[in-house]
Design an enzyme around this catalytic site. Structure first.
Site, PDB file in Angstrom:
ATOM      1  N   HIS A   6      26.696  29.642  29.327  1.00  0.00           N
ATOM      2  CA  HIS A   6      26.148  29.334  28.011  1.00  0.00           C
ATOM      3  C   HIS A   6      25.743  27.873  27.878  1.00  0.00           C
ATOM      4  CE1 HIS A   6      26.255  28.456  23.622  1.00  0.00           C
ATOM      5  NE2 HIS A   6      25.584  29.583  23.612  1.00  0.00           N
ATOM      6  N   CYS A   7      26.194  27.004  28.769  1.00  0.00           N
ATOM      7  CA  CYS A   7      25.989  25.571  28.552  1.00  0.00           C
ATOM      8  C   CYS A   7      24.810  24.982  29.320  1.00  0.00           C
ATOM      9  CB  CYS A   7      27.264  24.815  28.914  1.00  0.00           C
ATOM     10  SG  CYS A   7      28.636  25.125  27.772  1.00  0.00           S
ATOM     11  N   ILE A   8      24.861  25.016  30.648  1.00  0.00           N
ATOM     12  CA  ILE A   8      23.901  24.247  31.435  1.00  0.00           C
ATOM     13  C   ILE A   8      22.453  24.709  31.228  1.00  0.00           C
ATOM     14  CG2 ILE A   8      23.341  23.373  33.733  1.00  0.00           C
ATOM     15  CD1 ILE A   8      26.219  23.773  34.520  1.00  0.00           C
ATOM     16  N   ASP A  63      21.957  23.657  26.916  1.00  0.00           N
ATOM     17  CA  ASP A  63      22.199  22.364  26.274  1.00  0.00           C
ATOM     18  C   ASP A  63      21.056  21.354  26.409  1.00  0.00           C
ATOM     19  OD1 ASP A  63      24.541  23.632  25.830  1.00  0.00           O
ATOM     20  OD2 ASP A  63      25.838  22.151  26.780  1.00  0.00           O
TER      21      ASP A  63
END
Length: 435
Positions: A270-272, A275
């Site tokens: 979900h992040c890299i 974001d």
């Protein structure tokens, strides 16, 4: 009011509500329960609530025993958001994806705030953990507080603390990962630090919620940019006939000035993948074009196409076409030994193969049935691996290097094996292709 919530934290009578019971919310609730504080979990998924209240874990790397321990400590899950008023502190842990235009989608955050807004009260602390752009806590959450007749820093406390979970990593736990906290005011910061300090070993205060929001973006943009570099280096090395994994391993022996990042079929979680676009979107408001960050995103997003091109070349060398070929994807979770499918590059590879007319199957014991996803659909179940099954495919593509795969058996029986993870580095074989 500040002393009241700090007193409740100090004397262990504080009740904490976790809004969003997923990969971030459940480990957080578990840790809070572990130190003897009362936790009430909120979610809109009725099945997830049923599982948790039954002592079952909905996430593979979190054992049922941990959920049972939470239950024994008084944990309860509910979809009744009016119970938010029972809580002294509320922590939001919901997804913040991108929309189809690669723009921030805060709909889960605002939907959560819509649910709890009527039940906010004097003396509460609200903390947001979801990844977002600098200014979200002030510009999106604070208006809900003021509209409820409350004033952040006087009779209500508002903070931001970015989540730092790494699913499946046995070396770090919620307790041991330092927690960055920023507050709308000095009083909000003090309350936030007191709350997280009750169950996290180290709390790192920063000057504002905007600074805390930027911290999270920097952490993951740093990874995105370096993975993008590794992926581009992989393409160059392959063209030169070099094994990039051998090169990175050797470079990593330098004791200073180098941190190893390894290439793959793309980036997931979900992040890299998400974001960097939160910052590039917000930067445009300031008239800035973040070219370096966006370039890394483009390289990483293009890796599934590179994997497919390598497979096409390898099949052509055997006199076969990708159209009509039987292809087995090994590993569809975004990282090793988890069941997390969020933004998994494996799925993008599978979609491209399907679009080119290949017949796709997959094997991943962590994901027995291909889950329902917002943007990706496959009506498939995991294939059990045997020598006969592996030999029956025109190509096998290693996308996620789970530890339970029998790599020796796979190499010996695959007609063609495309390795995107460097698992077969240094193993020369006619049927193995790097990608």
């Amino acid at each position: 009011m500040e002393s009241e919530i700090k007193d409740k934290i100090a004397n262990r009578t504080v009740k904490i509500g976790i809004l969003g019971l997923g990969y971030v919310g459940i480990p957080l609730a578990q840790r809070i329960s572990e130190v003897g504080l009362t936790v009430l979990g909120f979610d809109v998924d009725a099945e997830r609530i049923r599982q948790l209240n039954g002592g079952k874990s909905p996430i593979k790397h979190i054992p049922h025993t941990q959920i049972e321990g939470m239950k024994a400590a008084g944990f309860e899950a509910t979809d009744d958001f009016s119970r938010a008023t029972e809580c002294d502190a509320l922590i939001i842990c919901v997804p913040t994806p991108l929309n189809k235009y690669r723009e921030p989608d805060l709909s889960f955050v605002t939907a959560t705030m819509d649910e709890i807004a009527p039940y906010l009260r004097t003396g509460q602390l609200l903390a947001l953990e979801s990844t977002t752009w600098p200014g979200t806590t002030e510009e999106v959450l604070a208006p809900y507080i003021t509209e409820a007749g409350l004033t952040p820093g006087k009779d209500f406390y508002l903070a931001y603390s970015p989540e730092r979970e790494d699913p499946g990593n046995p070396n770090f736990h919620t307790r041991t990962i330092p927690k960055v906290v920023g507050g709308i005011t000095a009083a909000c910061l003090e309350a936030g630090v007191a709350l997280y300090g009750a169950f996290i070993d180290k709390v790192v205060p920063v000057s504002s919620t905007r600074a805390a929001e930027m911290v999270k973006l920097l952490e993951n943009i740093h990874r995105s940019v370096n993975i993008g570099l590794a992926n581009e280096m992989k393409i160059v090395a392959e063209r030169m006939g070099l094994d990039i994994f051998e090169v990175v391993d050797a470079a990593a022996t330098k004791p200073f000035g180098f941190t190893p990042f390894y290439p793959g079929p793309g980036i997931g979680g979900h992040c890299i993948p998400i974001d960097p676009f939160y910052l590039t979107w917000k930067a445009r408001e300031y008239g800035l074009h973040t070219r370096f960050i966006e370039l890394a995103g483009e390289i990483n997003a293009g890796m599934p196409d590179y994997v497919v091109s390598r497979l096409v070349s390898a099949l052509n060398a055997q006199g076969k076409s990708l159209s009509g070929a039987r292809v087995l994807a090994l590993g569809i979770a975004y990282k090793r030994d988890v069941d997390d499918m969020r933004e998994s590059p494996s799925v993008f590879v599978m979609e491209r193969l399907r679009d080119w007319g290949a017949q796709i199957d997959y094997s991943d014991s962590n994901v027995p049935v291909f889950p329902k996803m917002r943007e990706h659909q496959f009506d498939l179940s995991s294939v059990a691996l045997t020598p006969e099954v592996v030999a029956g495919y025109d190509a096998v593509v290693l996308l996620t290097d789970h530890t339970d795969f029998d790599y020796d058996m796979i190499r010996k029986n695959a007609q063609l094996l495309v390795d995107t993870r460097g698992k077969y580095r240094g193993q020369v074989s006619e049927n193995v292709t790097r990608a």
